[in-house]
Each structure stands twice: as C-alpha cells, then as structure tokens.
Design an enzyme around this catalytic site. Structure first.
Site, PDB file in Angstrom:
ATOM      1  CG  ASP A 169      -1.764   1.209   1.337  1.00 46.26           C
ATOM      2  OD1 ASP A 169      -2.578   1.467   0.435  1.00 46.26           O
ATOM      3  OD2 ASP A 169      -1.617   1.942   2.349  1.00 46.26           O
TER       4      ASP A 169
ATOM      5  CD  GLU B 203      -3.187  -1.979  -1.409  1.00 48.56           C
ATOM      6  OE1 GLU B 203      -3.715  -0.882  -1.630  1.00 48.56           O
ATOM      7  OE2 GLU B 203      -3.321  -2.588  -0.318  1.00 48.56           O
TER       8      GLU B 203
END
Length: 228
Positions: free
Chosen positions: A49, A121
C-alpha cells in the site's frame, strides 16, 4: 523454490521475473489458507500500500508540473483506491492464481474487490522486496498505464461531488436507499436509489453497495448539472 506454471505465467503478465519466488507465493496466499509454514499476504499488503502510494504520487507530480495539492489529492485517491486496484488485478488475472481456503472460494473470493485489491498491493510489495523500488515502480506504471494520464482533473468520488452540489444550493445531503439485492451470495447485485430533497432521483445497480451508490450519484449529478 520453483514457481508453478500458473505463477510463472502471472509473473510474465506483470513483467517481473522473481529472484525470490517465495515472495510471489506469499503475495497470493490469502489468510483463509495460511498456516505456520504458509504465511499469508497481510504484511506484504501493508507494505505494498505504501509502495503503491509513493509510486503513484511521484507519477502524478511528473504528469502535471503545475497541479496544486488540492488537485493532486483527488487524482491520487482515485488511482489507489481499492476498486481501482481490483480492476487492475482483474486485468492481469490475479484472481485466478490466488491461494484461498475452501470457504473463501465458495463465497466468490476470487472476484471480491477487497481481496483482489489487497492481493495486488501484496504483489507490488513482493516486487519491491525482490528487486527494490525502481522495479516496483516500473510494474505499477505499466499496470496502471493510461489510467494515470487519463485520471480526471477533479477526481472526487461522485457521492462527495453530489453532496457538495446539494450543499451549495441549500439542500440537505442526498439520501441513499437500497432498493433490492439479487443474485447468489457469492455474486450479488445491489440496486440503490439516491434522492435529493427537491425530488430528483436516480437508481443504479452494481456488484457492491458502494459501487451502486457511486453509480447512482454520478448519474444524478450529471443530470442535475446538465439541467442547470
């Protein structure tokens, strides 16, 4: 460790050959099937992320040297939000190579936005840990492609834009009502209605309630702005 044929093919689709194949295996392993000897992808998702955020922030700065922070922030949010990550994940067939527990597979886990977005991610983090930031950045730029150049100058989500439109005209916030749900549990379709105090309304259907609300808000905002 050698990658299976499907993971080798996936590695080719993202344009990165792993020197540490175990990183990719971990990135596609969901918590529903993890064990002491098979770690899941949650820690990688946490790191990915941040890597995605940095890569995207730099890409946006390069794409528009005159944009203000107020213009860049909504563009950034539109590019890194879970729905966008899930769309990218579908394009590269990430759902097909996920390692899931039986219950998650039966509930349609390979198609869930949250699960796909988190896994993408994690894959980005795996590339970062395998070869560094430049390699991860290159993967991000390739996978997002024209999305970066084409992101709308004002990329606020439709619900926020509609609420601001209403407030600017002295109206209370829009009201969203779920009108129905169809389809099996693993692939539901939600129908949502959005209504303004002046009586204007629109309906939309989508695979999640949030997506249906966004679609309805976008349709109503377009109609109201066109009518002005």
């Amino acid at each position: 460790m050698k990658l299976s044929a499907d993971l080798l093919a996936f590695s080719g689709r993202i344009g990165h050959r792993f020197r540490q194949p175990d990183l990719l295996v971990r990135a596609v392993t969901h918590a529903s099937i993890s064990s002491a000897t098979r770690p899941d992808n949650q820690r990688l998702e946490f790191l990915g992320d941040r890597v995605l955020g940095l890569a995207m922030a730099e890409a946006l700065l390069r794409a528009d040297s005159t944009a203000t922070e107020g213009q860049l922030a909504p563009r950034f949010n539109a590019l890194v939000r879970k729905e966008t990550c899930a769309d990218v994940a579908r394009e590269i067939g990430l759902g097909e190579v996920l390692k899931l527990g039986r219950s998650e597979m039966l509930s349609g886990g390979r198609r869930k936005d949250a699960l796909l977005g988190d896994a993408l991610e994690a894959v980005i983090a795996a590339v970062y840990m395998d070869a560094g930031f430049e390699a991860a950045q290159a993967v991000v730029l390739a996978l997002w492609g024209d999305r970066i150049a084409g992101v709308q100058a004002d990329a606020r989500d439709a619900k926020t834009a509609l609420q601001e439109w209403a407030q600017a005209r002295g109206l209370p916030p829009p009201v969203y009502l779920e009108q129905g749900r169809t389809g099996p549990d693993h692939q539901p379709v939600f129908t949502v209605e959005v209504r303004l105090e002046n009586g204007a309304l629109e309906r939309a259907a989508a695979g999640t309630k949030r997506q249906a609300e966004q679609a309805a808000a976008k349709a109503l905002l377009l109609r109201m702005e066109t009518a002005e």
